[in-house]
Design a protein around this motif. Structure first.
Motif, short mmCIF file in Angstrom:
data_model
loop_
_atom_site.label_atom_id
_atom_site.label_comp_id
_atom_site.label_asym_id
_atom_site.label_seq_id
_atom_site.Cartn_x
_atom_site.Cartn_y
_atom_site.Cartn_z
N MET A 1 -19.40 16.06 23.42
CA MET A 1 -18.50 15.81 22.40
C MET A 1 -17.22 15.52 22.53
O MET A 1 -16.51 15.94 23.33
N ILE A 2 -16.78 14.13 22.10
CA ILE A 2 -15.36 14.03 22.54
C ILE A 2 -14.51 14.39 21.23
O ILE A 2 -14.83 14.00 20.10
N LEU A 3 -13.66 14.90 21.54
CA LEU A 3 -12.40 15.37 20.50
C LEU A 3 -11.56 14.10 20.31
O LEU A 3 -11.08 13.62 21.32
N MET A 4 -11.13 13.78 19.17
CA MET A 4 -10.03 12.81 18.73
C MET A 4 -8.85 13.44 18.68
O MET A 4 -8.72 14.79 18.37
N ASP A 5 -7.86 12.69 19.33
CA ASP A 5 -6.55 13.62 19.05
C ASP A 5 -5.69 13.17 17.54
O ASP A 5 -5.99 12.08 17.18
N ILE A 6 -5.29 14.22 17.31
CA ILE A 6 -4.51 14.01 15.83
C ILE A 6 -3.14 12.90 16.24
O ILE A 6 -2.62 13.13 17.10
N VAL A 7 -3.15 12.01 15.30
CA VAL A 7 -1.74 11.15 15.37
C VAL A 7 -1.13 11.10 14.01
O VAL A 7 -1.91 11.11 12.98
N VAL A 8 0.00 11.36 13.98
CA VAL A 8 0.81 11.29 12.76
C VAL A 8 1.82 10.15 12.97
O VAL A 8 2.57 9.80 13.67
N GLU A 9 1.61 9.26 11.60
CA GLU A 9 2.24 8.08 11.54
C GLU A 9 3.44 8.38 10.70
O GLU A 9 3.44 8.93 9.61
N ILE A 10 4.76 8.33 11.06
CA ILE A 10 5.82 8.57 10.25
C ILE A 10 6.16 7.18 9.63
O ILE A 10 6.84 6.21 10.38
N HIS A 11 6.16 6.95 8.37
CA HIS A 11 6.54 5.87 7.59
C HIS A 11 7.88 5.85 7.12
O HIS A 11 8.17 6.47 6.20
N GLU A 44 4.70 14.10 21.35
CA GLU A 44 4.79 13.26 22.21
C GLU A 44 4.47 11.76 21.48
O GLU A 44 4.10 11.83 20.59
N VAL A 45 5.28 10.85 21.79
CA VAL A 45 5.19 9.44 21.25
C VAL A 45 4.04 8.96 21.54
O VAL A 45 3.60 8.67 22.83
N TYR A 46 3.22 8.56 20.64
CA TYR A 46 1.94 7.78 21.03
C TYR A 46 1.82 6.44 21.28
O TYR A 46 1.08 5.96 22.13
N PHE A 58 6.51 4.89 13.16
CA PHE A 58 6.54 5.47 14.33
C PHE A 58 5.31 6.53 14.71
O PHE A 58 4.68 6.96 13.44
N PHE A 59 4.73 6.59 15.78
CA PHE A 59 3.73 7.27 16.09
C PHE A 59 3.69 8.53 16.84
O PHE A 59 4.29 8.38 18.20
N VAL A 67 2.47 21.37 14.02
CA VAL A 67 3.68 20.92 14.70
C VAL A 67 4.05 19.62 14.52
O VAL A 67 5.13 19.33 14.24
N LEU A 68 3.20 18.45 14.53
CA LEU A 68 3.46 17.08 14.24
C LEU A 68 4.04 16.91 13.05
O LEU A 68 4.98 16.26 12.94
N LEU A 69 3.62 17.53 12.00
CA LEU A 69 4.32 17.54 10.49
C LEU A 69 5.67 17.98 10.54
O LEU A 69 6.71 17.56 9.98
N ALA A 70 5.81 18.97 11.26
CA ALA A 70 7.15 19.93 11.35
C ALA A 70 8.15 18.54 12.03
O ALA A 70 9.17 18.62 11.78
N VAL A 71 7.72 18.00 13.12
CA VAL A 71 8.51 16.86 13.77
C VAL A 71 8.74 15.85 12.84
O VAL A 71 9.94 15.56 12.72
N ALA A 72 7.68 15.45 12.10
CA ALA A 72 8.02 14.11 11.19
C ALA A 72 8.67 14.43 10.23
O ALA A 72 9.61 13.79 9.85
#
Length: 108
Positions: A1-11, A44-46, A58-59, A67-72
């Motif tokens: 099973m391949i896990l997808m990485d979460i990406v947060v886009e900051i608009h 990390e920057v995607y 920004f990705f 954690v990603l939403l806290a950075v965003a």
């Protein structure tokens, strides 16, 4: 099973910085956000940021959604950043920008 990485886009709405001198970059906050994100150890920057449908996106990736939403959210709170910033929680399999769950920033 391949896990997808979460990406947060900051608009971030493409609005000129108030009082920007004529002839200067109208969006100096883009460099400010890029520097801020590069300094974050929790995420990390995607991919390179890009203009998309009236916003600059920004990705970030490399951490949990929380954690990603806290950075965003920290990004949205930087001085000089236009209001109306939001995040899209998506993954590295998304075929285009703007797909996923929308989160208003900064977080309350």
């Amino acid at each position: 099973m391949i896990l997808m990485d979460i990406v947060v886009e900051i608009h971030v709405p493409l609005r000129e910085a108030p009082g920007a001198p004529e002839g200067f970059h109208p969006f100096p906050w883009i460099d400010q956000v890029e520097d801020f994100l590069a300094e974050q150890e929790a995420a990390e920057v995607y991919d390179d940021g890009e203009e998309y449908d009236g916003v600059y996106v920004f990705f970030i990736t490399g951490a949990t959604e929380e954690v990603l939403l806290a950075v965003a959210s920290g990004t949205a709170g930087l001085p000089g950043i236009p209001s109306g910033v939001f995040a899209m929680v998506t993954n590295d399999e998304a075929e285009e920008i703007g797909l996923g769950r929308r989160v208003e920033l900064p977080l309350g």
